[in-house]
Each structure stands twice: as structure tokens, then as C-alpha cells.
Enzyme design. Structure first.
Site, mmCIF file in Angstrom:
data_model
loop_
_atom_site.group_PDB
_atom_site.id
_atom_site.type_symbol
_atom_site.label_atom_id
_atom_site.label_comp_id
_atom_site.label_asym_id
_atom_site.label_seq_id
_atom_site.Cartn_x
_atom_site.Cartn_y
_atom_site.Cartn_z
ATOM 1 N N ASP A 104 40.190 30.493 33.343
ATOM 2 C CA ASP A 104 39.993 31.559 34.329
ATOM 3 C C ASP A 104 40.778 32.804 33.899
ATOM 4 O OD1 ASP A 104 38.962 32.610 36.686
ATOM 5 O OD2 ASP A 104 40.733 32.044 37.847
ATOM 6 N N HIS A 105 40.128 33.943 33.908
ATOM 7 C CA HIS A 105 40.765 35.212 33.529
ATOM 8 C C HIS A 105 41.544 35.112 32.214
ATOM 9 C CE1 HIS A 105 39.705 37.488 37.110
ATOM 10 N NE2 HIS A 105 39.844 36.349 37.759
ATOM 11 N N GLY A 142 42.593 36.757 46.396
ATOM 12 C CA GLY A 142 43.716 36.565 47.326
ATOM 13 C C GLY A 142 43.343 36.869 48.761
ATOM 14 N N HIS A 144 33.862 36.058 42.092
ATOM 15 C CA HIS A 144 35.309 35.808 42.145
ATOM 16 C C HIS A 144 35.796 36.205 43.534
ATOM 17 C CE1 HIS A 144 36.700 35.188 37.830
ATOM 18 N NE2 HIS A 144 35.386 35.189 37.774
ATOM 19 N N GLY A 145 36.945 35.655 43.910
ATOM 20 C CA GLY A 145 37.512 36.046 45.202
ATOM 21 C C GLY A 145 36.744 35.473 46.378
ATOM 22 N N SER A 155 37.760 33.136 48.468
ATOM 23 C CA SER A 155 38.620 32.859 49.626
ATOM 24 C C SER A 155 38.675 34.026 50.602
ATOM 25 C CB SER A 155 40.048 32.550 49.154
ATOM 26 O OG SER A 155 40.068 31.318 48.478
ATOM 27 N N ASN A 173 34.289 31.224 42.747
ATOM 28 C CA ASN A 173 35.688 30.887 42.454
ATOM 29 C C ASN A 173 36.500 30.815 43.742
ATOM 30 O OD1 ASN A 173 34.802 31.226 39.832
ATOM 31 N ND2 ASN A 173 36.593 32.424 39.206
ATOM 32 N N THR A 194 42.860 30.619 46.942
ATOM 33 C CA THR A 194 43.729 30.779 48.120
ATOM 34 C C THR A 194 43.359 29.867 49.293
ATOM 35 O OG1 THR A 194 44.012 33.079 47.466
ATOM 36 C CG2 THR A 194 44.710 32.509 49.684
#
Ligand SMILES: [Zn+2]
Length: 272
Positions: A70-71, A167, A194-195, A197, A216, A219
Site C-alpha cells: 500500500d502506498h 483517515g 482509497h479512504g 473509512s 481500501n 481506520t
């Protein structure tokens, strides 16, 4: 990728240790769901992550799981991940100008593909939730650039920015569904969000039903683990030693992950 045809989304839980890896395998096994295990970092962190995944892959032979970096950071870290057994790598050069992003990613694609490893990259930029209100609009993926980017880099899947953030969000997340529709119509490789959460169940399910194939998650999963633990230790007379607490953390993480597998219509989609 099967998810594109089936209108379902593959959950990509971010794992931190053996507990979270075990949770991901347990959920994948129980729900017969494909799983992309996301692990970020460099050095020993990658080596340990690959070892944990190899251990549980043996223990759960029916699970269909991919280990994805990841990243991915420096070129050396990406090469280390491949050497450790990652069968997919995500390269994030999304803060670089377009031409540099293309150049760096194409270079990794050439090496990775020669070794049978797939590559995810990001165009547009998914920022951090704390700065959501300031950065949300500037990072959105440009559809015409996306077409050119995929063609020139040869990536296998594309992380797009349609209004999510990493986040915890400061502000209310709002996704650009017309932009997603445009990207889906122009780009024929799988799209990644992505992100996940904090984005909200309705938004995420709608994104999956409209063409996102990988989501993805980090959090929300670890926060649920924390909630379970807090609730557990507040009770009288429970065993608060490490193994018991670790099991509770894992149960919380797994419960939230199971929720997302169901939300993304991925139950029963793993075929080995
Ligand atoms: Zn990300």
C-alpha cells in the site's frame, strides 16, 4: 478482474500485525470472499507482513488473497516488497506532476510485470481527512488524463480520487458520482477507492455498484477493534491479559471487515 463483471467490490483491509492478518483470513474464509491484503511501510515491516500472510495462507488454503504493497514509497522498498512475495504493488506518485508520475510508474510496471506482479497507481490525489475541506476538490481525478495515464503506464488498476479521504474526515464526505461514471466509461481497468473509512455505507455501496472494484479500509477496522476492547475491559472479572485482549481486538476488526464484505456484495465471490 472478476469484480468488474460482477458488480461487487473487493475489500482491501490494511493490516498492521499478525492479529489483523489473521482477522482478514478468517473473514475471507468464513464468507468465501476474495481479499486484497494491504500492507504499507518499508524494510522489516514488509518482510514481517509477507511472512504473516504466507503463514495464514497455508492455514487457510481455500482463501483467495492477494498481498498488495500500500502506498509504495522509494523504488528500493517496492523492489523489496516484490522480493518478499507481494504479488501486487501500489505506487503512489500522485503528488508529482503528471509527466513525472507517468515516468516513475511506467518504470516500476516494466519490472513488476516481468516478475508477474500487478501494479496499482494513483492519479488525482486522495488526501488526508483532516484537510478534507481544503483539498477535496483540487485532488479529483481528471478523466482525460486517466485515459492517457493508463495507456502510457500500463498499470493494472487505478486508484481514483472522487471525493474520499484517508483517515478521519473533518467535514462531511461527498462523492462525485458523475465523475465516477465518466471514469468507468473511459477506463477499462479496475478502479480503486482509497479512504473508505468514514465515507458512509450508502456512499461506499453506491460507489461499488457503480464501478469501484477495490475499497481500501484501515481506520474503521482498527477503531472497531478498539471499541470492542474498551467494552470488554469495562466489564468486571474479565481476563485482561494480552492474549484475551488481542482476541477481542481481532473480533472487532473482523466484525467491521465482514460488514464491508457484505456491503460490497462480495460474499461467496472467491473462486479458487
Ligand atoms: Zn490510500
Amino acid at each position: 478482474m472478476d469484480a468488474k463483471k460482477g458488480r461487487y467490490g473487493v475489500t482491501a483491509p490494511n493490516v498492521m500485525d499478525s492479529i489483523t492478518v489473521e482477522a482478514a483470513f478468517k473473514v475471507a474464509d468464513k464468507l468465501k470472499a476474495p481479499m486484497i491484503i494491504d500492507r504499507g511501510g518499508q524494510g522489516e515491516v514488509l518482510e514481517a507482513g509477507a511472512d504473516f500472510v504466507a503463514f495464514y495462507a497455508k492455514k487457510y488454503p481455500n482463501v483467495v488473497a492477494t498481498l498488495n504493497l500500500d502506498h509504495g514509497g522509494p523504488f528500493e522498498a517496492i523492489m523489496l516488497a516484490i522480493r518478499c512475495g507481494f504479488n501486487s504493488v501500489m505506487i503512489d506518485r500522485s503528488t508529482l506532476p503528471f509527466e513525472e508520475n507517468v515516468k516513475e510508474v511506467a518504470e516500476v510496471v516494466k519490472v513488476a510485470h516481468a516478475l508477474g506482479v500487478s501494479v496499482e497507481a494513483e492519479l488525482g490525489h486522495v488526501g488526508q481527512g483532516v484537510e478534507y475541506e481544503q483539498t477535496r476538490d483540487s485532488g479529483l481525478t481528471n478523466p482525460d488524463e486517466a485515459v492517457e495515464y493508463v495507456k502510457r503506464t500500463g498499470v493494472d488498476c487505478l486508484a481514483v480520487s472522487i471525493g474520499t479521504s484517508h483517515g478521519v474526515y473533518k467535514g462531511t464526505p461527498y462523492l462525485d458520482f458523475p465523475l465516477l461514471e465518466k471514469l468507468v466509461s473511459l477506463v477499462d481497468i479496475p478502479l480503486v477507492l482509497h479512504g473508505g473509512s468514514g465515507t458512509g455505507d450508502d456512499n461506499l455501496q453506491k460507489a461499488v455498484e457503480n464501478g469501484i472494484q477495490k475499497v481500501n479500509l484501515a481506520t474503521d477496522l482498527v477503531t472497531e477493534g478498539g471499541k470492542y476492547l474498551k467494552d470488554y475491559i469495562s466489564k468486571d472479572g474479565v481476563d485482561i491479559r494480552y492474549p484475551a485482549c488481542a482476541k477481542v481486538l481481532m473480533d472487532g476488526y473482523a466484525a467491521k471487515l465482514s460488514h464491508y464484505v457484505e456491503l460490497f456484495h462480495a460474499v461467496g465471490k472467491a473462486a479458487k
